[in-house]
Design an enzyme around this catalytic site. Structure first.
Site, PDB file in Angstrom:
ATOM      1  N   THR A 299       0.823  -1.200   0.000  1.00 58.91           N
ATOM      2  CA  THR A 299       0.000   0.000   0.000  1.00 58.91           C
ATOM      3  C   THR A 299       0.858   1.252   0.000  1.00 58.91           C
ATOM      4  OG1 THR A 299      -0.121   0.378   2.397  1.00 58.91           O
ATOM      5  CG2 THR A 299      -1.657  -1.233   1.445  1.00 58.91           C
ATOM      6  N   ASP A 300       0.267   2.354  -0.389  1.00 62.92           N
ATOM      7  CA  ASP A 300       0.933   3.639  -0.212  1.00 62.92           C
ATOM      8  C   ASP A 300       1.030   3.937   1.281  1.00 62.92           C
ATOM      9  OD1 ASP A 300       2.155   6.081  -0.840  1.00 62.92           O
ATOM     10  OD2 ASP A 300       0.814   6.409  -2.526  1.00 62.92           O
ATOM     11  N   TRP A 301       1.796   4.946   1.612  1.00 63.10           N
ATOM     12  CA  TRP A 301       2.208   5.157   2.995  1.00 63.10           C
ATOM     13  C   TRP A 301       1.086   5.750   3.858  1.00 63.10           C
ATOM     14  CZ3 TRP A 301       5.252   2.339   0.786  1.00 63.10           C
ATOM     15  CH2 TRP A 301       6.593   2.150   1.073  1.00 63.10           C
ATOM     16  N   LEU A 303      -1.931   4.332   5.567  1.00 67.37           N
ATOM     17  CA  LEU A 303      -3.366   4.085   5.448  1.00 67.37           C
ATOM     18  C   LEU A 303      -4.040   3.746   6.770  1.00 67.37           C
ATOM     19  CD1 LEU A 303      -2.639   4.011   2.430  1.00 67.37           C
ATOM     20  CD2 LEU A 303      -4.171   2.052   2.175  1.00 67.37           C
TER      21      LEU A 303
END
Length: 595
Positions: A299-301, A303
């Protein structure tokens, strides 16, 4: 020797053996990929209040995927020494799983902590959008191969790039990291980018490409960015969802090892209106099933957890599931099909979920297997665990690499206009294009280093004494907030009257060359009919620009996106449709060749 320690065995056998030996805590630690700081002298940074200590991450939380943050330039040999220090720590923890070090782009002329780091001791290249301006797959392949060599020498084994997003919304703050607006061109470049990093197959000499941001982060509503709640919506008024998938398809065909979904949440599509990192229809349905992707999905940073970044309160980017607690957010991410949580360091949440019976350990094993597989393929369990600082000093930033980067900077510059000007041939009474400039003329500078310019011309302090003025400006934007948010150039693409005045005053006084750093498209209408010459650059040094302006290097770049004629045209365009503004000032692909 345990089977997983035997390099003669097949990788899948080694993965299975190690996985059978790991504790739940060790497996959970694999599933977090977070930031770690590096001191300029290459020592371990344990005192930064924004970043957890290396000792805590590696020893206590058993995390072994870290994204390096450098708050000051770190020479390559010291970065390599730091890498060896953290590997030594990891070797003494649990089953000695080696650390995988990752990095955002760090080969640009520009330093923007929200997206990339300046080159420092590495070779310096144009920003990705500048690579897009070259439209040269072989150049991009060469760039990525040099990145691979410099990363490999310093111990960086995962590139948190390339961005396969398309620059279809001119106001979006992250256009600078894309390769342009045209899906076919970007697809050709992305393919070579991935192959340059990884080779034909991921192996000990590869850097794994984490391609982002699936399924394409370009069509942000009104151009706002999904790092922030006001920019969480992605919209498709032109029905171009599949168009944004094309560059990712090229990346998959090239064998991209890893993928990162974006923060955004799709609006008015067939998919659930939750952030892509939580979205089972996008991750499991599209990425896993439609495309058959079985690599690591990270995932992107941020969440899951709220944070303070650069003095800015940053709520977790849990768009559409803000009501869930942290345990439920983690569960939702894993159920959606992701393997790693970026920017987080809370493996205890996974341990809790298993203990409570909400998450079967067999699901943890699925992700742990994928993650371990890449560590083995990269040779981290074998002779690639440690690097040689002396070799890093010799390889990274070597003259041939720096020369290639400077050539690419030149090749990315776009000459937009070159008007016949009477004064271009002093005293002759003949009007001629102003470019290329004659060496030795008198120049007045604004935004250009006079020390560098002195190697091309006589630098004067008074415009009245100059033959030509050379001005460099960054594309305009609306300042947003402070701290981390301030690095996102968003909003308007037009200059204010106050910002325009000093440049237009010069154009009325003498022939003026105006160069604009186009980290986003800008409305250049006020300059187009007044500047003697107008150029666009994408992360090029003064030296690279002056080489083109004075004819030492040819002009080869063409626009990687269109330049709109007005903000009204931008506001009327559709976020997901490329080059969609009415009557653009300069169309996609425009550029005047100079030799």
């Amino acid at each position: 020797m345990h089977p997983y320690q035997n390099p003669a065995l097949p990788i899948e056998d080694r993965v299975s053996d190690l996985l059978s030996r790991l504790t739940l805590a060790e497996k959970a630690g694999l599933m977090f990929h977070t930031m770690i700081a590096v001191n300029p002298d290459g020592t371990i940074a344990d005192g930064n209040p924004m970043i957890p200590s290396a000792s805590s991450l590696l020893r206590d939380k058993l995390i072994n995927h870290v994204n390096i943050l450098t708050f000051a330039p770190v020479p390559p040999e010291r970065l390599a020494a730091w890498h060896n220090r953290i590997q030594e720590i990891a070797a003494g923890v649990g089953h000695g799983i080696p650390v995988t070090v990752s990095s955002d782009p760090r080969h640009g002329v520009i330093d923007n902590p929200a997206a990339s780091a300046a080159a420092g001791g590495f070779s310096a290249w144009p920003e990705p959008i500048g690579l897009g301006a070259t439209k040269d797959p072989s150049l991009v392949r060469g760039f990525a191969d040099i990145v691979r060599q410099e990363y490999l020498a310093t111990g960086i084994r995962v590139a948190l790039h390339p961005m396969a997003d398309l620059a279809t919304e001119p106001r979006w703050a992250r256009i600078n990291g894309t390769l342009g607006s045209d899906a076919d061109t970007v697809s050709a470049l992305i393919r070579e980018y991935v192959l340059g990093l990884q080779g034909d197959a991921l192996g000990p000499d590869s850097v794994a490409a984490m391609v982002k941001h699936f399924p394409g982060a370009g069509p942000q509503k009104d151009g706002e960015d999904a790092h922030f709640a006001y920019g969480r919506e992605q919209v498709y008024p032109g029905g171009m969802w599949d168009y944004h998938l094309k560059p990712f398809e090229a990346a998959f065909e090239a064998g991209a090892a890893q993928v990162m979904p974006y923060y955004g949440m799709p609006v008015d599509t067939e998919h659930e209106e939750v952030g892509f990192g939580f979205n089972a229809g996008v991750i499991e349905g599209l990425l896993r099933q439609r495309y058959g992707f079985d690599g690591v999905i990270c995932t992107d940073w941020g969440l899951v957890s709220d944070a303070v970044i650069m003095g800015t309160d940053m709520p977790a980017r849990a768009w559409g599931v803000e009501h869930l607690d942290r345990h439920a957010r983690v569960l939702r991410i894993l159920e959606a099909g992701a393997d790693q949580l970026g920017g987080e360091h809370c493996p205890e949440l996974i341990i809790d979920l298993v203990a409570d019976g909400r998450l079967p350990e067999s699901r943890v094993d699925v992700s742990a297997r994928r993650i371990l597989r890449d560590k083995f393929r990269l040779g981290l369990f074998d002779d690639r665990r440690f690097v040689d600082p002396a070799a890093a000093a010799r390889i990274a930033g070597q003259p041939a690499f720096r020369s290639a980067g400077l050539t690419a900077q030149r090749d990315s510059i776009v000459v937009l206009t070159d008007r016949p000007v009477l004064a271009a041939v002093p005293g002759s009474g003949i009007a001629a294009p102003v470019l290329p400039l004659a060496e030795g003329i008198s120049v007045y500078l604004d935004g250009v280093d006079p020390v560098i310019a002195a190697g091309y011309a006589k630098v004067v302090d008074d415009p009245a004494s100059a033959d030509v003025a050379i001005v460099r400006r960054a594309a305009p934007y609306d300042p947003r907030g402070v701290g981390f948010e301030a690095f996102f150039h968003a909003g308007r693409l037009e200059w204010t009257d106050e910002e325009l005045a000093p440049v237009l005053e010069l154009t009325a006084t003498l022939p003026t060359v105006v160069d604009v750093w186009l980290d986003r498209p800008a409305v250049l209408t006020p300059f187009a009919g007044r500047a003697a010459a107008l150029t666009g650059s994408f992360g090029s040094s003064d030296e690279a620009l002056l080489d083109v302006l004075f004819g030492r290097a040819p002009s080869r770049g063409t626009l990687p996106f269109e330049l709109p004629s007005s903000m009204a045209a931008v506001e009327a365009s559709r976020e997901d449709v490329p080059n969609d503004s009415a009557d653009p000032l300069f169309p996609y692909g425009h550029g005047l060749p100079l030799s």
